[in-house]
Design a protein around this motif. Structure first.
Motif, PDB file in Angstrom:
ATOM      1  N   UNK A 151     -29.576 -85.140  32.260  1.00  0.00           N
ATOM      2  CA  UNK A 151     -30.783 -85.228  33.084  1.00  0.00           C
ATOM      3  C   UNK A 151     -30.415 -85.884  34.418  1.00  0.00           C
ATOM      4  N   UNK A 152     -30.694 -85.163  35.514  1.00  0.00           N
ATOM      5  CA  UNK A 152     -30.365 -85.636  36.859  1.00  0.00           C
ATOM      6  C   UNK A 152     -31.617 -85.614  37.724  1.00  0.00           C
ATOM      7  N   UNK A 153     -31.856 -86.701  38.447  1.00  0.00           N
ATOM      8  CA  UNK A 153     -33.021 -86.774  39.320  1.00  0.00           C
ATOM      9  C   UNK A 153     -32.947 -85.707  40.400  1.00  0.00           C
ATOM     10  N   UNK A 154     -34.045 -84.983  40.570  1.00  0.00           N
ATOM     11  CA  UNK A 154     -34.107 -83.905  41.553  1.00  0.00           C
ATOM     12  C   UNK A 154     -34.594 -84.393  42.914  1.00  0.00           C
ATOM     13  N   UNK A 155     -35.226 -85.547  42.942  1.00  0.00           N
ATOM     14  CA  UNK A 155     -35.768 -86.080  44.189  1.00  0.00           C
ATOM     15  C   UNK A 155     -35.703 -87.594  44.171  1.00  0.00           C
ATOM     16  N   UNK A 156     -35.937 -88.182  45.326  1.00  0.00           N
ATOM     17  CA  UNK A 156     -35.921 -89.635  45.440  1.00  0.00           C
ATOM     18  C   UNK A 156     -37.149 -90.249  44.778  1.00  0.00           C
ATOM     19  N   UNK A 157     -36.998 -91.527  44.423  1.00  0.00           N
ATOM     20  CA  UNK A 157     -38.117 -92.334  43.926  1.00  0.00           C
ATOM     21  C   UNK A 157     -38.846 -91.696  42.748  1.00  0.00           C
ATOM     22  N   UNK A 158     -38.116 -91.484  41.676  1.00  0.00           N
ATOM     23  CA  UNK A 158     -38.708 -90.964  40.439  1.00  0.00           C
ATOM     24  C   UNK A 158     -39.114 -92.135  39.541  1.00  0.00           C
ATOM     25  N   UNK A 159     -40.306 -92.013  38.951  1.00  0.00           N
ATOM     26  CA  UNK A 159     -40.816 -93.039  38.055  1.00  0.00           C
ATOM     27  C   UNK A 159     -40.998 -92.442  36.660  1.00  0.00           C
ATOM     28  N   UNK A 160     -40.643 -93.223  35.658  1.00  0.00           N
ATOM     29  CA  UNK A 160     -40.724 -92.759  34.275  1.00  0.00           C
ATOM     30  C   UNK A 160     -41.463 -93.775  33.411  1.00  0.00           C
ATOM     31  N   UNK A 161     -42.138 -93.262  32.385  1.00  0.00           N
ATOM     32  CA  UNK A 161     -42.685 -94.085  31.318  1.00  0.00           C
ATOM     33  C   UNK A 161     -41.761 -93.910  30.122  1.00  0.00           C
ATOM     34  N   UNK A 162     -41.172 -95.004  29.682  1.00  0.00           N
ATOM     35  CA  UNK A 162     -40.127 -94.927  28.655  1.00  0.00           C
ATOM     36  C   UNK A 162     -40.587 -95.579  27.367  1.00  0.00           C
ATOM     37  N   UNK A 163     -40.280 -94.899  26.262  1.00  0.00           N
ATOM     38  CA  UNK A 163     -40.524 -95.470  24.928  1.00  0.00           C
ATOM     39  C   UNK A 163     -39.174 -95.577  24.241  1.00  0.00           C
ATOM     40  N   UNK A 164     -38.772 -96.784  23.905  1.00  0.00           N
ATOM     41  CA  UNK A 164     -37.464 -96.974  23.279  1.00  0.00           C
ATOM     42  C   UNK A 164     -37.474 -96.516  21.821  1.00  0.00           C
ATOM     43  N   UNK A 165     -36.288 -96.243  21.310  1.00  0.00           N
ATOM     44  CA  UNK A 165     -36.137 -95.567  20.025  1.00  0.00           C
ATOM     45  C   UNK A 165     -36.851 -96.290  18.884  1.00  0.00           C
ATOM     46  N   UNK A 166     -36.710 -97.594  18.808  1.00  0.00           N
ATOM     47  CA  UNK A 166     -37.308 -98.337  17.696  1.00  0.00           C
ATOM     48  C   UNK A 166     -38.823 -98.159  17.670  1.00  0.00           C
ATOM     49  N   UNK A 167     -39.457 -98.265  18.837  1.00  0.00           N
ATOM     50  CA  UNK A 167     -40.909 -98.083  18.908  1.00  0.00           C
ATOM     51  C   UNK A 167     -41.301 -96.637  18.646  1.00  0.00           C
ATOM     52  N   UNK A 168     -40.500 -95.701  19.162  1.00  0.00           N
ATOM     53  CA  UNK A 168     -40.788 -94.278  18.968  1.00  0.00           C
ATOM     54  C   UNK A 168     -40.776 -93.919  17.484  1.00  0.00           C
ATOM     55  N   UNK A 169     -39.753 -94.359  16.771  1.00  0.00           N
ATOM     56  CA  UNK A 169     -39.633 -94.037  15.342  1.00  0.00           C
ATOM     57  C   UNK A 169     -40.771 -94.682  14.558  1.00  0.00           C
ATOM     58  N   UNK A 170     -41.129 -95.917  14.908  1.00  0.00           N
ATOM     59  CA  UNK A 170     -42.222 -96.604  14.201  1.00  0.00           C
ATOM     60  C   UNK A 170     -43.541 -95.866  14.395  1.00  0.00           C
TER      61      UNK A 170
END
Length: 441
Positions: free
Chosen positions: A303-322
């Motif tokens: 995964x490569x950023x296509x433009x400047x200033x990209x923002x993401x909402x991230x869920x880490x694996x432990x929380x995702x699995x739970x």
């Protein structure tokens, strides 16, 4: 040798006539080599992949950011001038814990002043978001350089009026029209600034009000549109804000260990695989990274950023699995002839569940299903012998209001007649008042 796509060829042909044309995104082309053929001199951070950004005559995003920045600074000047004109006593030296803070005011005082200004601001959270815009722009600075605006007495802020050329001793005053324009701009940008501020907080430091703001935002995110409100609330408690400033940044590489699930909040990314190159482009509202977490497998793409200033909402694996396990444990799927016709989620104890139930008292929320099965389930929730004074279940009224999207009225009436074939004179019928709104296109 560089290959130009159709858009770039047309742009070159029309360049002389339309010098002002702006590109919305940086364009990147990728050359993919097998691992054994990768050039030793290749400085790419991804083994086997290199990319070369194409030249641009104008970076529209930078231009737009500069334009917005100038407007925000102007709004800050207007607001500061109004503050100095109407409440100059707010800016003064403050003492706190034996330390003196020069020419500052408190976060609580700023919020109070903005609410009382002219009735434009309706809530404290709205005011916090508006001041956060000026903090993000650097016009309003916390005494200890903290990034999040805080609506508190002991949090001190200064206006950088000297750096930005604001002369509060000038005779000319900003007009009421300029003040309204400034407030309008800041109120438009405030919700995003407030949400970003909340997401920057560690999850364990978010208040109930913070979680509600995140939940409201998730209602409009495409990647979680299929999830129930209870799952969205769980996500709101664990989401982490992640941002990257430069196009071409590698978020993760093919073969890496999967550690997080990502939702694109702002910007876009390119999906690259060895052997195929650019597979697809994902945009705002899309998500990626689930597969490696669910299957406990390496990343299937880069995964490569296509433009400047990209923002993401991230869920880490432990929380995702739970959360995934909780969803599976509380989900009921009804199948007929090998096909899923109804999906229900058992409601948590702290949420009202008024979308149907079963004889053992369990309550369920409709997630998806065929119109016939959803209607059948909802009608089970409307008992003819129930109290007539009780409000109708929201899901039932919603279905009745929108049933024409799913089924003709004749089919709905037939289902109602089948559900209630005869009327017992000793039972008062349950009445559902529905106000129909006709929308013409």
């Amino acid at each position: 040798m560089r290959v130009l796509n159709t858009e770039q060829v047309l742009h070159r042909r029309k360049g002389e006539k339309r010098q002002e044309k702006m590109h919305l995104f940086r364009s990147h082309y990728y050359r993919v080599f097998s691992e054994r053929c990768a050039l030793e001199t290749d400085s790419s951070p991804i083994r086997g992949i290199s990319w070369t950004p194409l030249p641009e005559t104008l970076d529209a995003q930078d231009t737009m950011r500069q334009f917005l920045s100038q407007r925000v600074l102007k709004a800050g000047r207007v607001l500061y001038s109004a503050l100095m004109d109407r409440s100059p006593g707010l800016i003064r030296d403050r003492k706190h814990h034996l330390k003196t803070y020069r020419h500052c005011t408190t976060g609580k005082e700023l919020v109070d002043w903005l609410i009382k200004l002219n009735g434009f601001v309706q809530s404290r959270s709205q005011a916090v978001g508006m001041w956060q815009v000026l903090v993000d722009e650097g016009f309003l600075v916390h005494a200890k350089q903290e990034l999040n605006f805080q609506d508190k007495d002991a949090q001190f802020y200064r206006f950088l009026e000297a750096e930005f050329g604001v002369d509060h001793t000038a005779n000319e005053k900003d007009s009421e029209e300029e003040l309204q324009e400034a407030l309008s701009l800041l109120s438009q940008m405030g919700p995003d600034a407030l949400l970003t501020m909340i997401l920057r907080k560690p999850p364990n430091q978010r208040s109930a009000e913070d979680l509600e703001v995140i939940f409201e935002e998730l209602l409009h995110v495409k990647a979680v549109a299929h999830l129930s409100n209870s799952v969205r609330r769980e996500l709101a408690a664990v989401l982490v804000f992640e941002s990257h400033s430069k196009a071409g940044t590698v978020l993760f590489s093919q073969g890496d260990k999967g550690t997080s699930w990502y939702i694109i909040w702002r910007g876009s990314v390119n999906v690259i695989t060895l052997g195929k190159g650019l597979v697809t482009t994902l945009h705002e509202g899309d998500d990626f990274g689930q597969l490696a977490l669910v299957n406990d497998a390496p990343r299937a793409a880069t995964i490569i950023l296509r433009e400047d200033n990209c923002h993401f909402l991230r869920v880490d694996k432990q929380d995702f699995i739970r959360i995934l396990k909780d969803v599976e444990a509380n989900t009921v799927r009804l199948e007929e002839h090998g096909k899923v016709v109804l999906v229900l989620e058992k409601s948590s104890g702290n949420e009202p569940a008024n979308q149907g139930g079963s004889g053992n008292g369990n309550k369920y929320t409709v997630i998806s299903g065929t119109p016939e099965k959803i209607l059948e389930h909802l009608l089970e929730a409307v008992r003819l012998d129930s109290n007539c004074n009780e409000p109708a279940d929201s899901c039932v009224t919603d279905f009745l209001l929108t049933h024409c999207v799913f089924m003709p009225s004749s089919q709905l009436c037939s289902a109602l007649q089948h559900q209630y074939p005869a009327r017992d004179p000793d039972v008062h019928p349950r009445r559902i008042d529905v106000q129909y709104t006709y929308i013409y296109f």
